[in-house]
Design a protein around this motif. Sequence first.
Motif, mmCIF file in Angstrom:
data_model
loop_
_atom_site.group_PDB
_atom_site.id
_atom_site.type_symbol
_atom_site.label_atom_id
_atom_site.label_comp_id
_atom_site.label_asym_id
_atom_site.label_seq_id
_atom_site.Cartn_x
_atom_site.Cartn_y
_atom_site.Cartn_z
ATOM 1 N N ILE A 65 -1.964 14.293 -17.784
ATOM 2 C CA ILE A 65 -1.753 13.495 -16.590
ATOM 3 C C ILE A 65 -3.205 12.362 -16.422
ATOM 4 C CG2 ILE A 65 -1.635 13.476 -14.026
ATOM 5 C CD1 ILE A 65 -0.491 16.355 -14.560
ATOM 6 N N SER A 74 -1.155 -2.389 -15.845
ATOM 7 C CA SER A 74 -0.834 -1.764 -17.466
ATOM 8 C C SER A 74 -1.960 -1.976 -18.209
ATOM 9 C CB SER A 74 0.590 -2.208 -17.918
ATOM 10 O OG SER A 74 0.899 -3.356 -18.176
ATOM 11 N N ASP A 236 5.864 18.097 -16.094
ATOM 12 C CA ASP A 236 6.811 17.218 -15.263
ATOM 13 C C ASP A 236 6.602 17.724 -13.925
ATOM 14 O OD1 ASP A 236 7.720 15.444 -17.189
ATOM 15 O OD2 ASP A 236 9.468 16.800 -17.822
ATOM 16 N N SER A 239 2.945 17.325 -12.768
ATOM 17 C CA SER A 239 2.656 16.029 -12.459
ATOM 18 C C SER A 239 3.472 15.323 -11.290
ATOM 19 C CB SER A 239 3.212 14.998 -13.487
ATOM 20 O OG SER A 239 3.237 13.693 -13.352
ATOM 21 N N GLU A 240 4.463 15.855 -10.786
ATOM 22 C CA GLU A 240 5.302 15.480 -9.672
ATOM 23 C C GLU A 240 4.458 16.204 -8.249
ATOM 24 O OE1 GLU A 240 9.643 16.398 -7.197
ATOM 25 O OE2 GLU A 240 9.377 16.575 -9.413
ATOM 26 N N TYR A 243 1.344 14.307 -7.785
ATOM 27 C CA TYR A 243 1.628 12.764 -7.111
ATOM 28 C C TYR A 243 1.823 12.877 -5.831
ATOM 29 C CZ TYR A 243 4.196 8.564 -6.032
ATOM 30 O OH TYR A 243 4.752 7.359 -5.446
ATOM 31 N N TYR A 258 -3.289 7.290 -7.930
ATOM 32 C CA TYR A 258 -1.558 7.405 -8.484
ATOM 33 C C TYR A 258 -1.459 8.126 -9.488
ATOM 34 C CZ TYR A 258 2.481 4.905 -10.479
ATOM 35 O OH TYR A 258 3.735 4.770 -10.898
ATOM 36 N N ARG A 260 0.200 9.934 -12.812
ATOM 37 C CA ARG A 260 1.234 9.835 -13.741
ATOM 38 C C ARG A 260 1.079 10.731 -14.972
ATOM 39 N NH1 ARG A 260 1.095 3.495 -14.778
ATOM 40 N NH2 ARG A 260 -1.038 3.794 -14.854
ATOM 41 N N SER A 261 2.100 11.076 -15.541
ATOM 42 C CA SER A 261 2.027 11.914 -16.619
ATOM 43 C C SER A 261 2.212 11.045 -17.971
ATOM 44 C CB SER A 261 3.454 12.994 -16.711
ATOM 45 O OG SER A 261 4.271 12.343 -17.046
ATOM 46 N N GLU A 264 5.115 9.188 -18.756
ATOM 47 C CA GLU A 264 5.275 8.077 -17.989
ATOM 48 C C GLU A 264 4.486 6.800 -18.206
ATOM 49 O OE1 GLU A 264 6.001 9.165 -13.392
ATOM 50 O OE2 GLU A 264 4.580 10.379 -14.176
ATOM 51 N N LEU A 265 3.372 7.184 -18.868
ATOM 52 C CA LEU A 265 2.309 6.211 -19.432
ATOM 53 C C LEU A 265 3.037 5.898 -20.912
ATOM 54 C CD1 LEU A 265 -0.848 7.971 -18.486
ATOM 55 C CD2 LEU A 265 -0.074 5.497 -17.497
#
Length: 414
Positions: A65, A74, A236, A239-240, A243, A258, A260-261, A264-265
């Motif tokens: 994460i 990005s 998952d 990470s949620e 977040y 921010y 993100r796992s 997601e990256l």
Amino acid sequence: MSLELFIARRIHFSKEGDRKVISPAVRIAIIGIALGLAVMILSVAIVIGFKKEVRNKVIGFGSHIQITNFDSNSSYESTPIAISDTLLQNLRVFPGIRHVESFATKPGILKTENDFQGIVLKGVDTDYDWTFFRNNLKEGNIISIDPDKNSTDVIISRYLADLLQLNVGDSFLTYFVQDNVRARKFHIAGIYETGFLDYDKLFVIADIKQIRRLNGWEKDQVSGLELFVDNYDNLDQISEDLYFDLAEKQDRNGNTFYARSIKELNPMIFNWLDVLDINVVVILVLMLSVAGFTMISGLLIIILERTNMIGILKALGQNNTSIRHIFLYVSFFLIGKGMLWGNIIGVFLCLMQSHFKIITLDPSIYYLDAVPVDLNILSLVLLNIGTLCISMLMMLGPSYLITKIDPARSIRFE
């Protein structure tokens, strides 16, 4: 011991039984079961190994994460966030998190006397976990990060070293394009090679203080935080939770965090890995179908060869269900023999590939230099149970042929 099992054992294990039962068609059925199971073991072991190796390499470069500035894009030229001791402490005790480390990235151009190459300088701090790079280090040593000293040591990939003809102990200049173009001279302390060329082509690992000086950041400012979880299966959910926990928090400059796992990256890589599961399902279905139908033909031949015996048993008062049980037991013995050889062949081939890397791959295409194998007991047990259950269920259909045999005619059958 039941009568059905006793008769089945006599049919299968007696010398007369061997002479009559193990016909070429039945041998082919046993071979079909063995090869089918061996292919299934190899398929599952290779796919699990491939997914695990690629996943671990992506995680090695980017952790499970990442927490960055919500306004970051990005690119590797990131907007910093300020990290407080309170935030770090909260993250370290967050459920499911086992390690937290800071990082910073900055794109640059590596220049030698004869060539140049675009790279990403990744700065790490004293809290960095070097396990991944230590396992993939080919020459030299891991750099030492001193909190009070600005180190110029870096580790680069074998790809960059070969491309630019650099060795451990060499120095090179890196130019950073910003308001005023700046140059920094770095010293190569070590060379790593992961086989993951998409990242080997980019990353040069350095002291995070180099990037702070280039960007004019404070000591508490970083591109982000990298977090490692205890259990990847819970990634998952963790990470949620993270977040939403950080959604309303800000650093001292008013920047929003921010989380993100790694999925997601890098969605393309992980979606590609998920597609591999479909290939495994297709292979399993095909192999089970082939093995099952060859076994069906084998059982039909056994029943036809034993037509006279079936008629005698019916004349003596045995019902169809009892006689069917006899031949299902015989099928069980034959399937068991095929599965035994299938396990031996499959496990042997997995061990050979795991230890000797017989089948190699092109790292530029597959991210690995050899076919990976990850054979675990649970997968092996489930494959065996599934193969046995499905094969036995497929035997129920042809066993109904016994109900069509007439005792009066079959006793005269030779």
